[in-house]
Design a protein around this motif. Sequence first.
Motif, short mmCIF file in Angstrom:
data_model
loop_
_atom_site.label_atom_id
_atom_site.label_comp_id
_atom_site.label_asym_id
_atom_site.label_seq_id
_atom_site.Cartn_x
_atom_site.Cartn_y
_atom_site.Cartn_z
N SER A 50 2.53 4.39 -5.97
CA SER A 50 3.99 4.82 -5.92
C SER A 50 5.00 4.15 -6.58
CB SER A 50 4.15 4.81 -4.23
OG SER A 50 3.49 5.85 -3.67
N GLN A 98 6.93 12.41 -0.59
CA GLN A 98 5.62 12.41 0.30
C GLN A 98 6.02 13.23 1.42
OE1 GLN A 98 4.88 8.40 1.32
NE2 GLN A 98 2.75 8.91 2.03
N ASP A 176 4.86 12.40 -5.32
CA ASP A 176 4.35 11.31 -4.64
C ASP A 176 3.66 11.69 -3.39
OD1 ASP A 176 3.92 8.80 -3.39
OD2 ASP A 176 6.11 8.27 -3.31
N GLU A 177 2.39 11.78 -3.40
CA GLU A 177 1.54 12.25 -2.35
C GLU A 177 2.12 13.36 -1.45
OE1 GLU A 177 0.19 9.38 0.42
OE2 GLU A 177 0.18 7.77 -1.45
N SER A 180 0.53 14.69 1.69
CA SER A 180 -0.07 13.91 2.93
C SER A 180 0.61 14.22 4.12
CB SER A 180 0.23 12.48 2.45
OG SER A 180 1.60 12.23 2.65
#
Lengths: 255, 306, 292
Positions: A50, A98, A176-177, A180
């Motif tokens: 990240s 995220q 970024d993810e 998730s």
Amino acid sequence: MKNPVIPRTVLEARNLSIHYGDSAAVSGVSLKIPEREVLAIIGPSGCGKSTLLRSFNRMNDFIDSCRFEGELLFEGVNIYGPNIDPVELRQRIGMVFQRPNPFPKSIRANITWAPRMAGYLGDYDELVERTLREAALWDESKDKLDKSALSLSGGQQQRLCIARSLAMSPEVLLMDEPCSALDPIATGKIEELIRGLREQYTVVIVTHNLQQAGRISDRTAFMYQGDLIEIDQTDRLFTQPAKKKTEDYITGRFG
Amino acid sequence: MNRSQHFQDRFTQRHRKDRLFKSLTKVAMSIGFIALAILLTGILIEGLPWLSWDFLDRYPSRTPSKAGFKAAFWGSLWVIGLTTLMTVPIGVAGAVYLEEYSAKGRFAKFIELLISNLAGVPSILYGMLGLIAFVRMFQPTTDPTTFLGIQVPFGRSVLAGTCTLSLLVLPVLTIASREALKAVPDSLRLAAFGLGATRWQCVRHHVLPSAAPGILTGVVLSISRALGETAPLVMMGALTYVAFTPSTVYDPFTAMPIQIFNWASRPQPEFQSVAAAGIIVLLAVLLGMNAVVVLLRNRAERSKAA
Amino acid sequence: MRSLRESCIRHGLLTSASISILTSFGILFILIKESLPFFEDVSPWEFLTGTNWAPLMVPRDYGVIPLVVGTLLVTGVAALIVIPVGSLAAMYLSEYASSRARRILKPTLEVLAGIPTVVYGYFAITVVTPALRAVIPGVEVFNALSAGIVVAVMIIPTVASLSDDAMRSVPNALREAAFGLGATQKEVTVGVVYPGAISGVMAAYVLAIGRALGETMIVTMAAGSTPLLTLNPLDSVQTMTGYIVQVSLGDTPAGTPGYMSIFAVGLLLFVITLSLNLFRIWIQRRYVRYDT
């Protein structure tokens, strides 16, 4: 097929190291990302993936203790150089986070806010429709563009955030993810969307879902404890990893 | 960088606005400090030459050079001391009830609403309450009689002033104490209950000690407020000319802010300087109280850490 | 035995908590009871709509509007200053200052809130008024402008500190989103953080305005005691609180309508601040709570 076109390099890291105070988050990473590639960065939590991603559009600037060494080139220009405007850079390199983080404004305002700041000259309605279509959210949201973005489901919010980034016509999209915090169905939609984005954008996506990296990326980079262990074509990295660490990780021996 | 001139111009403009805005926020931030600095220097320049130990040991006078702060100083100490004695137990107990006992019921919600409103009621209205309820006790005159050993009505006495200021600062103290109690982690309560403690044992032995520094801050905050309050005391008729210090709670009194108000309202310029000297004393007492609390808090936190 | 003790304690605590009921209704009861005789002489309609306030001269006139306008004039001046200054200061604290600078600046600014109002009144008449009179022609010795400015200084920390709390509760994710889209710090602060904190910021404004409305000593000392119906802040005005103090300092005998009128004015002030407080509490209850 004629002569294969050698793709232009968009982003390049040269021996890049990033420290938070005394601890190194990224050490000596070198890599090149060509135009219109989907690059996945995988690795266990805390491996620096990240941090590396956030350095591509200088989102680490807000952390006081953060220090850089080495070079990071965007279109051949060092983005940590003296004459670089991070505001302009972030318009050209967008980011999706995220957790879905829509502004507590209407769906329309979420998309038009940044272009308005930047002085976008085109038609805003057209912009809203185009980006929502690109983000595969148009059908679900066209009747409630003036409703609060917070009324959308988590997956829809994340697609809105992607649409919001696309409205700035970035050259690169950093993710970024992005899945998730989402359920499998919403994740599937986003993955499909990312595969479509490859037509126009360069995408760098951080994920710790290995299947996801396998499904959507052209190449995959594996990071471990701040080092870039291996970067290769995705199918090759997953089937014939060159390094023992990579193999251990993708076969689930750690992380 | 291959974007059009239009965007380049926009960037220049946006960055200029950004810098301008940052300077604006800094200016706004400094306005308060500049005002504070001017206020304090003005008062020090004006008042310091008039300040002496003698000033604290003289009663008021028609002559500026003979005017003193003794009655007001001791009057304030009496009222503030008694107000502390009255509000601390009641305020903390009320906060404990609302935070630890009431099961978020309607009654507690209602009281919460009232307290929140009371904290915003202008202090002069408390003065009206004090005048009618304590000074006159709904009587047309203030001729005192004794009832159950208490002199009623209270008249313009220390006791009436104390009662009025106590009601005024109770909401402040209750709100601050609740915040302090809220900050105590629930795990502490669960641990105490798990060992078979009653609610009161849990509160007394675990929750209150842990919330003590926060409560102490609330106490000083509210007592500072009481010390500086002028309007309610003016309203309930605290005297402006008092040439003695109180010796019982039924004695009339004056207080520092009232005496300052009185001096500042006089036409002679010398009295403005006397007022400034009085302000220095008042601010020094306030500062002293706050300093003591910072010290106590630091010690409490250090002993907790040890 | 143990449960008896617990129950006694419980009731003791409950009694303490209930004092607020007594205070609230005590104030309301006293204001109503004491102003009833006044309203026997003067109709509430005449009181609320009359534009001349002359309770101490003959012929007497009890139109409260000049006092209300005087109060609003001082409050308006204060609000015009404190809303931009307080909000910008809060933006500095929350978005620009380093956490170390903030730890020092905020408590220092809050010192302003702890200074007794009589000291501010002194500041108004000895510093601000002479300065205004030196700069602006036509400023009276007592004027609404000076009082308004000083009231604003007094409530800056209320607005700045509470708005800072509200803005800092806006999740970082929203700031990151905005920066990630290529916004400048100013655009993020004004376009995302401030609107994201709006309910908390509004509550701070309302609280500060309530303080200004009920402020007594500053206006008594600096704004004057002429109940003129004017919107010119350079004029001398009288506020509701200023009138109450004037009467309680003077020799108006208790029991006369002139004296009773302070309770009617007090009741009106109570109703105004009560509505503001309820409005503030309502805003705070529907405060957007971010749970990221």
